[in-house]
Scaffold this motif. Structure first.
Motif, PDB file in Angstrom:
ATOM      1  N   VAL A 158      -4.656   7.941   1.333  1.00 40.13           N
ATOM      2  CA  VAL A 158      -4.798   7.858   2.786  1.00 40.13           C
ATOM      3  C   VAL A 158      -4.238   6.534   3.295  1.00 40.13           C
ATOM      4  CG1 VAL A 158      -6.475   7.703   4.673  1.00 40.13           C
ATOM      5  CG2 VAL A 158      -6.761   9.429   2.900  1.00 40.13           C
ATOM      6  N   VAL A 159      -4.535   5.443   2.601  1.00 36.38           N
ATOM      7  CA  VAL A 159      -4.036   4.124   3.009  1.00 36.38           C
ATOM      8  C   VAL A 159      -2.510   4.105   2.983  1.00 36.38           C
ATOM      9  CG1 VAL A 159      -3.942   1.680   2.363  1.00 36.38           C
ATOM     10  CG2 VAL A 159      -6.122   2.892   2.304  1.00 36.38           C
ATOM     11  N   VAL A 160      -1.931   4.613   1.911  1.00 38.58           N
ATOM     12  CA  VAL A 160      -0.465   4.641   1.796  1.00 38.58           C
ATOM     13  C   VAL A 160       0.139   5.495   2.907  1.00 38.58           C
ATOM     14  CG1 VAL A 160       1.450   5.465   0.351  1.00 38.58           C
ATOM     15  CG2 VAL A 160      -0.400   4.140  -0.671  1.00 38.58           C
ATOM     16  N   ASP A 161      -0.477   6.635   3.167  1.00 41.51           N
ATOM     17  CA  ASP A 161       0.035   7.522   4.219  1.00 41.51           C
ATOM     18  C   ASP A 161      -0.056   6.850   5.587  1.00 41.51           C
ATOM     19  OD1 ASP A 161       1.099  10.074   5.013  1.00 41.51           O
ATOM     20  OD2 ASP A 161      -0.870  10.486   5.903  1.00 41.51           O
ATOM     21  N   GLU A 162      -1.181   6.213   5.866  1.00 41.58           N
ATOM     22  CA  GLU A 162      -1.354   5.527   7.155  1.00 41.58           C
ATOM     23  C   GLU A 162      -0.326   4.400   7.324  1.00 41.58           C
ATOM     24  OE1 GLU A 162      -3.347   6.099   9.767  1.00 41.58           O
ATOM     25  OE2 GLU A 162      -4.241   7.862   8.838  1.00 41.58           O
ATOM     26  N   LEU A 163      -0.130   3.608   6.286  1.00 39.82           N
ATOM     27  CA  LEU A 163       0.839   2.510   6.364  1.00 39.82           C
ATOM     28  C   LEU A 163       2.266   3.036   6.490  1.00 39.82           C
ATOM     29  CD1 LEU A 163      -0.620   0.011   3.735  1.00 39.82           C
ATOM     30  CD2 LEU A 163      -0.461  -0.338   6.204  1.00 39.82           C
ATOM     31  N   SER A 164       2.550   4.159   5.844  1.00 39.74           N
ATOM     32  CA  SER A 164       3.896   4.735   5.900  1.00 39.74           C
ATOM     33  C   SER A 164       4.227   5.251   7.294  1.00 39.74           C
ATOM     34  CB  SER A 164       4.019   5.884   4.902  1.00 39.74           C
ATOM     35  OG  SER A 164       3.821   5.422   3.594  1.00 39.74           O
ATOM     36  N   LYS A 169       4.405   2.552  13.147  1.00 38.88           N
ATOM     37  CA  LYS A 169       5.660   2.114  13.770  1.00 38.88           C
ATOM     38  C   LYS A 169       5.999   0.734  13.247  1.00 38.88           C
ATOM     39  CE  LYS A 169       4.942   4.708  18.004  1.00 38.88           C
ATOM     40  NZ  LYS A 169       4.741   4.627  19.457  1.00 38.88           N
ATOM     41  N   LYS A 170       7.276   0.432  13.272  1.00 34.89           N
ATOM     42  CA  LYS A 170       7.756  -0.839  12.699  1.00 34.89           C
ATOM     43  C   LYS A 170       7.167  -2.073  13.382  1.00 34.89           C
ATOM     44  CE  LYS A 170      10.514   1.394   9.981  1.00 34.89           C
ATOM     45  NZ  LYS A 170       9.988   1.736   8.686  1.00 34.89           N
ATOM     46  N   ASN A 171       6.850  -1.971  14.657  1.00 33.84           N
ATOM     47  CA  ASN A 171       6.371  -3.158  15.380  1.00 33.84           C
ATOM     48  C   ASN A 171       4.847  -3.325  15.315  1.00 33.84           C
ATOM     49  OD1 ASN A 171       5.720  -0.994  16.965  1.00 33.84           O
ATOM     50  ND2 ASN A 171       6.407  -1.910  18.887  1.00 33.84           N
ATOM     51  N   ARG A 172       4.150  -2.446  14.608  1.00 38.62           N
ATOM     52  CA  ARG A 172       2.697  -2.545  14.507  1.00 38.62           C
ATOM     53  C   ARG A 172       2.289  -3.657  13.551  1.00 38.62           C
ATOM     54  NH1 ARG A 172       0.117  -0.494  18.655  1.00 38.62           N
ATOM     55  NH2 ARG A 172       0.404   1.725  18.891  1.00 38.62           N
ATOM     56  N   LYS A 173       1.161  -4.296  13.864  1.00 37.40           N
ATOM     57  CA  LYS A 173       0.635  -5.363  13.008  1.00 37.40           C
ATOM     58  C   LYS A 173      -0.394  -4.787  12.053  1.00 37.40           C
ATOM     59  CE  LYS A 173       1.488  -8.987  16.321  1.00 37.40           C
ATOM     60  NZ  LYS A 173       0.944 -10.089  17.087  1.00 37.40           N
ATOM     61  N   VAL A 174      -0.428  -5.350  10.856  1.00 40.23           N
ATOM     62  CA  VAL A 174      -1.370  -4.911   9.827  1.00 40.23           C
ATOM     63  C   VAL A 174      -2.213  -6.107   9.419  1.00 40.23           C
ATOM     64  CG1 VAL A 174      -1.599  -3.949   7.493  1.00 40.23           C
ATOM     65  CG2 VAL A 174       0.219  -3.145   8.997  1.00 40.23           C
ATOM     66  N   TYR A 175      -3.505  -5.871   9.324  1.00 42.07           N
ATOM     67  CA  TYR A 175      -4.437  -6.924   8.925  1.00 42.07           C
ATOM     68  C   TYR A 175      -5.158  -6.494   7.661  1.00 42.07           C
ATOM     69  CZ  TYR A 175      -3.716  -8.746  13.607  1.00 42.07           C
ATOM     70  OH  TYR A 175      -3.153  -9.236  14.750  1.00 42.07           O
ATOM     71  N   ARG A 203       3.616  -5.658   6.727  1.00 44.23           N
ATOM     72  CA  ARG A 203       3.398  -4.225   6.552  1.00 44.23           C
ATOM     73  C   ARG A 203       4.087  -3.679   5.307  1.00 44.23           C
ATOM     74  NH1 ARG A 203       5.880   0.423   7.430  1.00 44.23           N
ATOM     75  NH2 ARG A 203       7.738  -0.623   8.194  1.00 44.23           N
ATOM     76  N   THR A 204       5.360  -4.033   5.106  1.00 43.48           N
ATOM     77  CA  THR A 204       6.116  -3.489   3.975  1.00 43.48           C
ATOM     78  C   THR A 204       5.561  -4.000   2.646  1.00 43.48           C
ATOM     79  OG1 THR A 204       7.767  -5.230   4.236  1.00 43.48           O
ATOM     80  CG2 THR A 204       8.236  -3.113   5.270  1.00 43.48           C
ATOM     81  N   GLU A 205       5.178  -5.264   2.622  1.00 43.29           N
ATOM     82  CA  GLU A 205       4.606  -5.827   1.394  1.00 43.29           C
ATOM     83  C   GLU A 205       3.269  -5.159   1.067  1.00 43.29           C
ATOM     84  OE1 GLU A 205       2.852 -10.106   0.070  1.00 43.29           O
ATOM     85  OE2 GLU A 205       4.778 -10.113   1.123  1.00 43.29           O
ATOM     86  N   LEU A 218       2.313  -2.163   2.029  1.00 45.31           N
ATOM     87  CA  LEU A 218       2.601  -0.792   1.624  1.00 45.31           C
ATOM     88  C   LEU A 218       3.017  -0.747   0.159  1.00 45.31           C
ATOM     89  CD1 LEU A 218       2.983   2.205   2.271  1.00 45.31           C
ATOM     90  CD2 LEU A 218       5.271   1.644   3.122  1.00 45.31           C
ATOM     91  N   SER A 219       3.855  -1.669  -0.244  1.00 48.41           N
ATOM     92  CA  SER A 219       4.296  -1.739  -1.633  1.00 48.41           C
ATOM     93  C   SER A 219       3.116  -1.984  -2.583  1.00 48.41           C
ATOM     94  CB  SER A 219       5.337  -2.844  -1.788  1.00 48.41           C
ATOM     95  OG  SER A 219       5.705  -2.996  -3.121  1.00 48.41           O
ATOM     96  N   GLN A 220       2.242  -2.904  -2.212  1.00 46.49           N
ATOM     97  CA  GLN A 220       1.056  -3.190  -3.037  1.00 46.49           C
ATOM     98  C   GLN A 220       0.153  -1.965  -3.150  1.00 46.49           C
ATOM     99  OE1 GLN A 220      -0.717  -6.533  -1.069  1.00 46.49           O
ATOM    100  NE2 GLN A 220       0.694  -8.028  -1.984  1.00 46.49           N
ATOM    101  N   CYS A 221      -0.023  -1.275  -2.037  1.00 46.38           N
ATOM    102  CA  CYS A 221      -0.879  -0.086  -2.039  1.00 46.38           C
ATOM    103  C   CYS A 221      -0.285   1.032  -2.889  1.00 46.38           C
ATOM    104  CB  CYS A 221      -1.128   0.395  -0.617  1.00 46.38           C
ATOM    105  SG  CYS A 221      -2.193  -0.694   0.335  1.00 46.38           S
ATOM    106  N   LYS A 222       1.040   1.188  -2.854  1.00 51.51           N
ATOM    107  CA  LYS A 222       1.702   2.192  -3.688  1.00 51.51           C
ATOM    108  C   LYS A 222       1.528   1.850  -5.168  1.00 51.51           C
ATOM    109  CE  LYS A 222       5.220   3.953  -0.532  1.00 51.51           C
ATOM    110  NZ  LYS A 222       6.657   4.048  -0.237  1.00 51.51           N
ATOM    111  N   ASN A 223       1.654   0.570  -5.501  1.00 53.40           N
ATOM    112  CA  ASN A 223       1.464   0.140  -6.892  1.00 53.40           C
ATOM    113  C   ASN A 223       0.028   0.411  -7.348  1.00 53.40           C
ATOM    114  OD1 ASN A 223       4.102  -0.735  -7.120  1.00 53.40           O
ATOM    115  ND2 ASN A 223       3.616  -2.863  -6.603  1.00 53.40           N
ATOM    116  N   THR A 224      -0.928   0.120  -6.478  1.00 56.20           N
ATOM    117  CA  THR A 224      -2.329   0.376  -6.809  1.00 56.20           C
ATOM    118  C   THR A 224      -2.552   1.867  -7.032  1.00 56.20           C
ATOM    119  OG1 THR A 224      -3.008  -1.512  -5.464  1.00 56.20           O
ATOM    120  CG2 THR A 224      -4.709   0.106  -5.997  1.00 56.20           C
ATOM    121  N   LEU A 225      -1.969   2.699  -6.181  1.00 52.29           N
ATOM    122  CA  LEU A 225      -2.094   4.146  -6.324  1.00 52.29           C
ATOM    123  C   LEU A 225      -1.493   4.612  -7.647  1.00 52.29           C
ATOM    124  CD1 LEU A 225      -2.879   6.897  -5.161  1.00 52.29           C
ATOM    125  CD2 LEU A 225      -0.678   6.932  -3.974  1.00 52.29           C
ATOM    126  N   ASP A 226      -0.347   4.077  -8.009  1.00 46.93           N
ATOM    127  CA  ASP A 226       0.286   4.435  -9.283  1.00 46.93           C
ATOM    128  C   ASP A 226      -0.604   4.050 -10.463  1.00 46.93           C
ATOM    129  OD1 ASP A 226       2.468   5.462  -7.953  1.00 46.93           O
ATOM    130  OD2 ASP A 226       3.698   3.657  -8.216  1.00 46.93           O
TER     131      ASP A 226
END
Length: 106
Positions: A46-52, A55-61, A75-77, A79-87
């Protein structure tokens, strides 16, 4: 023919019960671990899907562990960390299933 004392029989029965409980306890612990892992995988998906889908201009905390403090993160960093955790979670889940299958075959 050997005669056993009633105390010996009771002790042996008690030992058998304890051994069975230990085996049952180990199985239930594995089941709880597998369920927890499955829950964490769903959560991470769910986290990966939400981050994916942001919009590009949204802020992530990101929330600091054990506190109510949030820090702005990339955001991109994230997302990458969350994908690695999921893997990693999927890999751990697959290893658990494979070890159970090999135990069943034995």
């Amino acid at each position: 023919m050997l005669q056993r004392k009633p105390d010996q029989e009771e002790e042996e029965e008690e030992e058998e019960k304890q051994e069975k409980q230990e085996v049952d306890g180990g199985e239930s612990a594995k089941l709880r671990l597998r369920e927890e892992l499955g829950r964490r995988i769903k959560e991470q998906k769910v986290v990966v899907d939400e981050l994916s889908n942001l919009k590009k201009n949204r802020k992530v905390y990101r929330q600091q562990p054990n506190s109510n403090i949030f820090f702005l993160v990339d955001r991109t960093e994230t997302l990458s960390q969350c994908k690695n955790t999921l893997d990693e979670l999927k890999k751990a889940h697959q290893e658990m299933e494979n070890s159970e299958k090999t135990k069943i075959k034995k």
